[in-house]
Scaffold this motif. Structure first.
Motif, short mmCIF file in Angstrom:
data_model
loop_
_atom_site.label_atom_id
_atom_site.label_comp_id
_atom_site.label_asym_id
_atom_site.label_seq_id
_atom_site.Cartn_x
_atom_site.Cartn_y
_atom_site.Cartn_z
N MET A 171 6.09 35.62 -71.59
CA MET A 171 5.04 36.20 -70.65
C MET A 171 4.00 35.07 -70.35
O MET A 171 3.89 34.00 -70.88
CB MET A 171 4.62 37.13 -71.46
N THR A 172 3.38 35.52 -69.41
CA THR A 172 2.26 34.77 -68.89
C THR A 172 0.90 35.12 -68.84
O THR A 172 0.75 36.35 -69.61
CB THR A 172 2.51 34.60 -67.27
N ALA A 173 -0.15 34.36 -68.45
CA ALA A 173 -1.60 34.66 -68.68
C ALA A 173 -1.81 35.72 -67.92
O ALA A 173 -2.91 36.53 -68.16
CB ALA A 173 -2.30 33.67 -68.20
N LEU A 174 -1.12 36.19 -66.90
CA LEU A 174 -1.33 37.19 -65.96
C LEU A 174 -0.51 38.70 -66.39
O LEU A 174 -0.61 39.65 -65.81
CB LEU A 174 -0.97 36.95 -64.55
N THR A 175 0.39 38.54 -67.45
CA THR A 175 1.15 39.73 -67.85
C THR A 175 0.16 40.93 -68.28
O THR A 175 -0.72 40.71 -68.95
CB THR A 175 1.89 39.27 -69.14
N THR A 176 0.46 42.06 -67.54
CA THR A 176 -0.43 43.20 -67.98
C THR A 176 0.70 44.06 -68.60
O THR A 176 1.82 44.16 -68.55
CB THR A 176 -0.88 43.74 -66.51
N PRO A 177 0.05 45.37 -68.93
CA PRO A 177 0.81 46.32 -69.68
C PRO A 177 2.02 46.83 -68.85
O PRO A 177 3.01 47.07 -69.10
CB PRO A 177 -0.32 47.50 -69.94
N VAL A 178 1.63 47.00 -67.52
CA VAL A 178 2.78 47.37 -66.68
C VAL A 178 3.87 46.33 -66.37
O VAL A 178 4.96 46.90 -66.14
CB VAL A 178 2.41 47.95 -65.33
N CYS A 179 3.33 45.21 -66.56
CA CYS A 179 4.43 44.15 -66.41
C CYS A 179 5.41 44.34 -67.61
O CYS A 179 6.66 44.11 -67.55
CB CYS A 179 3.79 42.72 -66.61
N ARG A 180 4.85 44.52 -69.02
CA ARG A 180 5.57 44.76 -70.03
C ARG A 180 6.53 46.14 -69.83
O ARG A 180 7.78 46.03 -70.36
CB ARG A 180 4.72 44.63 -71.23
N GLN A 181 5.96 46.96 -69.25
CA GLN A 181 6.76 48.51 -69.14
C GLN A 181 7.98 47.96 -68.27
O GLN A 181 8.72 48.67 -68.27
CB GLN A 181 5.63 49.39 -68.53
N LEU A 182 7.90 47.18 -67.02
CA LEU A 182 8.96 46.98 -66.01
C LEU A 182 9.81 45.98 -66.58
O LEU A 182 10.65 45.53 -65.87
CB LEU A 182 8.10 46.57 -64.78
N GLY A 183 9.21 45.15 -67.55
CA GLY A 183 10.35 44.03 -68.03
C GLY A 183 9.93 42.86 -67.32
O GLY A 183 10.95 41.86 -67.22
N ILE A 184 8.83 42.46 -66.61
CA ILE A 184 8.61 41.54 -65.78
C ILE A 184 7.66 40.64 -66.21
O ILE A 184 6.73 41.13 -67.37
CB ILE A 184 8.11 41.68 -64.33
N GLU A 185 7.23 39.54 -65.95
CA GLU A 185 6.31 38.38 -66.55
C GLU A 185 5.13 38.26 -65.43
O GLU A 185 4.02 38.11 -66.20
CB GLU A 185 6.88 37.25 -66.47
N VAL A 186 5.12 38.48 -64.39
CA VAL A 186 3.94 38.33 -63.52
C VAL A 186 3.65 39.68 -62.64
O VAL A 186 4.88 40.22 -62.18
CB VAL A 186 4.05 37.00 -62.53
N PRO A 187 2.54 40.27 -62.43
CA PRO A 187 2.16 41.36 -61.81
C PRO A 187 2.42 41.31 -60.12
O PRO A 187 1.43 41.56 -59.48
CB PRO A 187 0.82 41.55 -62.05
N VAL A 188 3.47 40.62 -59.90
CA VAL A 188 4.11 40.57 -58.28
C VAL A 188 5.07 41.59 -58.06
O VAL A 188 6.17 41.38 -58.79
CB VAL A 188 4.14 39.11 -57.86
N VAL A 189 5.01 42.38 -57.25
CA VAL A 189 5.95 43.11 -56.87
C VAL A 189 6.45 43.29 -55.42
O VAL A 189 5.48 43.32 -54.51
CB VAL A 189 5.74 44.89 -57.14
N GLN A 190 7.54 42.84 -55.02
CA GLN A 190 7.86 42.66 -53.57
C GLN A 190 8.38 44.18 -53.19
O GLN A 190 9.00 44.75 -53.81
CB GLN A 190 9.14 41.80 -53.53
N ALA A 191 7.59 44.57 -51.99
CA ALA A 191 7.74 45.87 -51.56
C ALA A 191 9.00 45.93 -50.91
O ALA A 191 9.61 45.07 -50.66
CB ALA A 191 6.80 46.30 -50.38
N PRO A 192 9.36 47.38 -50.68
CA PRO A 192 10.86 47.67 -50.09
C PRO A 192 10.61 47.54 -48.72
O PRO A 192 10.37 48.45 -47.96
CB PRO A 192 11.17 49.16 -50.57
#
Length: 336
Positions: A1-22
């Motif tokens: 995990m990174t310094a920017l990892t948030t609870p939703v990152c952990r919920q989604l299984g990602i490391e940084v809080p960046v989501v590519q929109a559809p």
């Protein structure tokens, strides 16, 4: 995990809080996988594809990455079969938009997937939470493509965060760099949802005409309109001003079928398919014709998009700058 990892990152299984929109037809398995490999959440847009094609794209993402990714479905269209396909394929994150998410939520949760739903108001967010949605995406009106509400990201996000706590909120609209991500995290969002920035990713299926229009755009060039409604009526959207939009506005914004050039073919796909003026379609590779006249969906953050870059570098640059601004890493003042 990174310094920017948030609870939703952990919920989604990602490391940084960046989501590519559809980003519609511009979204590719290669783009979703590249974002995932960089630690963010990549997304496939599957509403308008067949079930077999959805399976092919999902499996292609899996061949390219072992990390979590999402699929997006627009509830204004029949998506029941696609929901079944996505769940059968074990897609870990299902995002929905533009409709009542309750029927989808009732199927997603038992399957073990996480359900994201995009809203444009506090009331819509509250209804989505009551329907069982796991994560709310609060979309400000600065966003590109189809726009649900009328409130800016700055005002909407904290209001939604307060209204649905402890359900996590992802912010969408106007975010294109680390400054925007840091800003929405400060507003209480747990991740940023970016579409326009990824339109010029190397892995996106965007024609060079579209990419150069984005790179050359100013924020005011992204217009909130009803112009490009062919295929998705009664859905406001934001797109770059072009010859089609300008001619329609000059004519007084008439309704179909009385708009300038109504029905005229302006582009052809590589497979011979034709696209008419006012259709809900962006320029993609292999097209020919007057591509500038097609829908050039983009948000007001287009004024912050200046280059074509690999998706992984886009994610890394955004995360690095956001962390620096939030005091979690050294800052390089030369980067945006």
């Amino acid at each position: 995990m990174t310094a920017l990892t948030t609870p939703v990152c952990r919920q989604l299984g990602i490391e940084v809080p960046v989501v590519q929109a559809p980003i519609g037809s511009a979204a590719t398995p290669e783009l979703a996988a590249a974002v995932a490999e960089a630690g963010g959440l990549g997304t496939l847009a599957l509403t308008w594809v067949s079930a077999p094609e959805a399976v092919r794209r999902i499996r292609q993402v899996r061949r390219l990455t072992s990390r979590p990714f999402a699929v997006n479905l627009v509830l204004d269209f029949p998506v029941e079969e696609l929901v079944e396909v996505c769940l059968a394929e074990g897609v870990p994150v299902i995002s929905t938009f533009w409709g009542d998410p309750s029927a989808v939520s009732a199927r997603v949760r038992p399957a073990g997937a996480v359900h994201l739903h995009t809203v444009g108001s506090v009331a819509e967010a509250e209804r989505a939470v009551a329907a069982g949605v796991d994560v709310i995406v609060a979309q400000g009106c600065e966003a590109g493509g189809h726009v649900r509400g009328e409130v800016s990201t700055m005002a909407l996000v904290p209001a939604v965060v307060d209204a649905v706590h402890p359900v996590p909120v992802i912010a969408a609209g106007g975010i294109a760099d680390g400054r925007g991500l840091a800003a929405v995290l400060a507003l209480g969002a747990q991740a940023g949802w970016l579409g326009t920035r990824f339109l010029t990713a190397c892995e996106a299926a965007t024609h060079e005409v579209y990419r150069q229009a984005l790179i050359g755009a100013a924020p005011q060039d992204a217009v909130h309109t009803w112009c490009f409604d062919g295929g998705w009526p009664d859905a406001p959207h934001r797109a770059l001003r072009n010859s089609t939009l300008s001619a329609w506005e000059a004519a007084g914004r008439p309704t179909a079928p009385d708009r300038p050039g109504e029905g005229a073919v302006v582009a052809r796909s590589a497979d011979g398919r034709t696209w008419a003026r006012y259709q809900d379609m962006v320029p993609v590779p292999g097209m020919s014709g007057d591509l500038e006249a097609l829908a050039l969906y983009a948000g007001q953050s287009a004024g912050l998009v200046h280059d074509i870059a690999p998706a992984g570098r886009i994610v890394a640059d955004i995360a690095t700058r956001a962390a620096a601004l939030m005091g979690r890493a050294p800052v390089n003042s030369a980067s945006p």
